[in-house]
Enzyme design. Structure first.
Site, PDB file in Angstrom:
ATOM      1  N   ASP A  35      25.572 -19.105  58.279  1.00  0.00           N
ATOM      2  CA  ASP A  35      24.709 -20.195  58.796  1.00  0.00           C
ATOM      3  C   ASP A  35      23.533 -19.586  59.034  1.00  0.00           C
ATOM      4  OD1 ASP A  35      26.399 -22.179  58.356  1.00  0.00           O
ATOM      5  OD2 ASP A  35      27.025 -22.456  60.247  1.00  0.00           O
ATOM      6  N   ALA A  53      25.999 -25.829  67.551  1.00  0.00           N
ATOM      7  CA  ALA A  53      25.856 -24.241  67.637  1.00  0.00           C
ATOM      8  C   ALA A  53      25.962 -23.887  69.229  1.00  0.00           C
ATOM      9  CB  ALA A  53      24.807 -23.884  66.856  1.00  0.00           C
TER      10      ALA A  53
END
Length: 292
Positions: free
Chosen positions: A74, A190
């Site tokens: 990511d 996140a």
């Protein structure tokens, strides 16, 4: 003929497994007759492969490509998004990292899933980014952009920081805490999630503010409209010098009296997913949600 003919490749070059997947992907694309354009650092990592591929800077990929494929985690996709969002080139991710919320094609699916995308079988999602700027005595001196989050934190020392928060010109509060996370829906799974923030669906036009260990139990995450503009004033009593980071990069070190401004970026990012992509399935598999 595919709508994607000129395909840019960006890879996590320090990872041997990512380089292996890059070479496999290049062979697949070249066999299909696609024009492959390698980002400069990526090209250096796959020397001897794809002799017919063109080489370009990351920014130039946005001008030259119909699609950019990122092979890595990511973090690799976040970096590509920050550089390429202004060009409106769609991004597709192949996961060679750990969690892989954004890079959702597994290495063993490269030919199958990438082939489907190139054949027009895909889902396109529009995601917004944040712009951040810091000014001192009325003069800007630092800026950055983020797909996930802008984070204000004390830096290398563990000290509480104190700041004033304004949203759309209205005073919200003065806070003493370890910092503040300003997150997009993309970033809600996140750091904001680790800080106790809510999971937001990627289609939401909203921003969440998550305090980091606030000095009062009544300070909770706040979800606001995506078009909101934030002003954060670093108060005079700070011993620490608060740091501001965008997706963990573009760090700016502030002083008392500095003003941090954050708002939605005018350019949006298009993320491409395989046709069977499902946000809730991603949450189930990545966050280990219970399945009866």
């Amino acid at each position: 003929m595919s709508e994607f003919q000129n395909i840019g490749l960006i890879g996590r070059t320090e990872s041997g497994s990512a380089v292996f997947s890059l070479k496999r992907l290049m062979a697949f694309l070249e066999q299909g007759g696609y024009t492959v354009i390698l980002e400069q650092e990526t090209a250096a990592a796959v020397t001897g492969q794809g002799q017919g591929a063109r080489i370009s800077s990351k920014e130039k990929l946005g001008e030259q490509c119909d699609l950019v494929i990122v092979v890595g985690g990511d973090g690799s996709l976040l970096a590509a998004a920050r550089a390429l969002a202004k060009f409106s080139v769609p991004l597709l991710g192949i996961n060679r990292g750990r969690l892989g919320f954004l890079t959702d094609i597994t290495p063993d699916e490269i030919e199958t899933k990438v082939g489907e995308v190139l054949a027009g079988k895909y889902i396109a999602e529009s995601r917004f980014l944040l712009d951040m700027s810091v000014s001192r005595d009325g003069k800007p001196f630092g800026r950055g952009s983020a797909l996930n989050d802008v984070v204000i934190h004390p830096g290398e020392f563990i000290r509480m920081i104190e700041f004033d928060l304004f949203i759309d010109g209205q005073f919200v509060y003065t806070q003493r805490s370890d910092g503040l996370i300003i997150s997009t829906p993309t970033g809600s799974t996140a750091y904001a999630l680790s800080g106790g923030g809510p999971i937001m669906h990627p289609k939401l036009d909203a921003i969440v503010l998550v305090p980091l260990n606030p000095h009062t139990l009544s300070s909770r995450p706040i979800v606001v409209e995506g078009s909101s503009e934030f002003k954060i004033v670093v108060r005079e009593h700070n011993v620490a010098r608060p740091h501001v980071t965008c997706d963990g990069h573009d760090q700016v070190i502030t002083l008392p009296g500095d003003v941090i401004r954050i708002h939605k970026k005018p350019h949006r990012l298009t993320l491409v997913h395989p046709i069977d992509h499902n946000f809730y399935e991603t949450c189930r598999s990545k966050l280990n949600w219970q399945v009866s």
